[in-house]
Enzyme design. Sequence first.
Site, PDB file in Angstrom:
ATOM      1  N   PRO A  82     -57.100 102.526 -13.456  1.00  0.00           N
ATOM      2  CA  PRO A  82     -56.425 103.577 -14.180  1.00  0.00           C
ATOM      3  C   PRO A  82     -57.170 104.505 -15.242  1.00  0.00           C
ATOM      4  CG  PRO A  82     -56.214 101.140 -15.122  1.00  0.00           C
ATOM      5  CD  PRO A  82     -57.054 101.188 -13.852  1.00  0.00           C
ATOM      6  N   ASN A  83     -56.625 105.584 -15.344  1.00  0.00           N
ATOM      7  CA  ASN A  83     -57.350 106.754 -16.269  1.00  0.00           C
ATOM      8  C   ASN A  83     -58.428 107.484 -15.465  1.00  0.00           C
ATOM      9  OD1 ASN A  83     -55.292 106.364 -18.313  1.00  0.00           O
ATOM     10  ND2 ASN A  83     -56.242 104.572 -18.942  1.00  0.00           N
ATOM     11  N   ARG A 109     -61.769 113.343 -19.762  1.00  0.00           N
ATOM     12  CA  ARG A 109     -61.564 112.022 -20.728  1.00  0.00           C
ATOM     13  C   ARG A 109     -62.899 111.854 -21.470  1.00  0.00           C
ATOM     14  NH1 ARG A 109     -61.157 105.697 -18.303  1.00  0.00           N
ATOM     15  NH2 ARG A 109     -60.417 104.857 -20.181  1.00  0.00           N
ATOM     16  N   TYR A 145     -67.942 109.014 -20.839  1.00  0.00           N
ATOM     17  CA  TYR A 145     -67.600 108.810 -19.427  1.00  0.00           C
ATOM     18  C   TYR A 145     -68.315 110.073 -18.742  1.00  0.00           C
ATOM     19  CZ  TYR A 145     -64.240 105.203 -20.747  1.00  0.00           C
ATOM     20  OH  TYR A 145     -63.587 104.221 -21.190  1.00  0.00           O
ATOM     21  N   ASN A 148     -64.322 100.139  -9.709  1.00  0.00           N
ATOM     22  CA  ASN A 148     -64.144 100.240 -11.010  1.00  0.00           C
ATOM     23  C   ASN A 148     -62.745  99.889 -11.476  1.00  0.00           C
ATOM     24  OD1 ASN A 148     -64.312 100.974 -13.813  1.00  0.00           O
ATOM     25  ND2 ASN A 148     -65.240 102.788 -13.294  1.00  0.00           N
ATOM     26  N   ALA A 164     -59.651  99.736 -17.229  1.00  0.00           N
ATOM     27  CA  ALA A 164     -58.982  98.868 -18.181  1.00  0.00           C
ATOM     28  C   ALA A 164     -58.739  97.556 -17.678  1.00  0.00           C
ATOM     29  CB  ALA A 164     -57.871  99.465 -18.898  1.00  0.00           C
ATOM     30  N   GLU A 214     -68.953  95.791  -9.007  1.00  0.00           N
ATOM     31  CA  GLU A 214     -68.188  96.199 -10.295  1.00  0.00           C
ATOM     32  C   GLU A 214     -68.912  97.253 -10.574  1.00  0.00           C
ATOM     33  OE1 GLU A 214     -67.392  92.897 -12.789  1.00  0.00           O
ATOM     34  OE2 GLU A 214     -66.779  94.402 -14.318  1.00  0.00           O
ATOM     35  N   HIS A 242     -69.288 100.448 -13.766  1.00  0.00           N
ATOM     36  CA  HIS A 242     -68.442 101.087 -14.939  1.00  0.00           C
ATOM     37  C   HIS A 242     -69.237 102.167 -15.196  1.00  0.00           C
ATOM     38  CE1 HIS A 242     -65.793  97.661 -15.479  1.00  0.00           C
ATOM     39  NE2 HIS A 242     -66.700  96.943 -15.250  1.00  0.00           N
ATOM     40  N   ARG A 269     -70.168  98.427 -26.363  1.00  0.00           N
ATOM     41  CA  ARG A 269     -68.908  99.237 -26.765  1.00  0.00           C
ATOM     42  C   ARG A 269     -68.177  98.091 -27.734  1.00  0.00           C
ATOM     43  NH1 ARG A 269     -65.921 102.551 -22.511  1.00  0.00           N
ATOM     44  NH2 ARG A 269     -64.923 103.295 -24.261  1.00  0.00           N
TER      45      ARG A 269
HETATM   46  C1  DQA Z   1     -64.675 101.765 -17.540  1.00  0.00           C
HETATM   47  C2  DQA Z   1     -64.894 100.857 -18.696  1.00  0.00           C
HETATM   48  C3  DQA Z   1     -63.416 100.113 -19.260  1.00  0.00           C
HETATM   49  O1  DQA Z   1     -63.525  99.397 -20.432  1.00  0.00           O
HETATM   50  C4  DQA Z   1     -62.435 101.558 -19.445  1.00  0.00           C
HETATM   51  O2  DQA Z   1     -61.197 100.599 -19.947  1.00  0.00           O
HETATM   52  C5  DQA Z   1     -62.335 102.270 -18.549  1.00  0.00           C
HETATM   53  C6  DQA Z   1     -63.546 102.754 -17.844  1.00  0.00           C
HETATM   54  C7  DQA Z   1     -66.022 102.423 -17.339  1.00  0.00           C
HETATM   55  O3  DQA Z   1     -66.099 103.068 -16.177  1.00  0.00           O
HETATM   56  O4  DQA Z   1     -66.809 102.595 -17.977  1.00  0.00           O
HETATM   57  O5  DQA Z   1     -61.330 102.807 -18.289  1.00  0.00           O
HETATM   58  O6  DQA Z   1     -64.337 100.939 -16.653  1.00  0.00           O
END
Ligand code: DQA
Length: 149
Positions: free
Chosen positions: A12-13, A20, A25, A75, A78, A99, A101, A108
């Site tokens: 998501p997002n 964003r 990011y 990835n 959240a 995984e 990120h 963080r």
């Molecule tokens: C994320 C890190 C997560 O904590 C966050 O909720 C994201 C992006 C990253 O790629 O750094 O949406 O996965």
Amino acid sequence: MTNPKIAVFHGPNLNLLGNREPAVYGSTTLEDINKRLVDQAGRLSVEIVCRQSNSESELIGWIQQSGDVNFIIINPAAYTHTSVALRDALSATGIPFIEVHLSNVHARETFRRHSYFSDIAMAVITGLGYQGYGYALDFAVKYINSKDN
Ligand code: DQA
């Protein structure tokens, strides 16, 4: 023999990348990230599918349908910090996964330090921005090609 297949799932997002929180990011869009991966996969002679969803249910569906996939790069965004259901879906497939990120989740907020995926992942890449996906893809192809399968 058919080319190995790799699936990349973005949670998501991540559709908002570029706009964003660019300081966290980066300014690369999801479209750019996927394009780089598709180009890289072409050079490495593997098939790749890249998908993003804001829905846990849709991500689970795609994972469940990954029977023909040799390796997953995910990835979970959240959902990393919340989703037993996504974790169970990955466990159920038995497909090796990395995984990824973009940000360094350990540098963080405290709640981002816990992942429901890291202990069952083959590896975790966190904090290398969009390049993390490229490193994951490189490794995945080496891993698939070195396996006796
Ligand atoms: C994320 C890190 C997560 O904590 C966050 O909720 C994201 C992006 C990253 O790629 O750094 O949406 O996965």
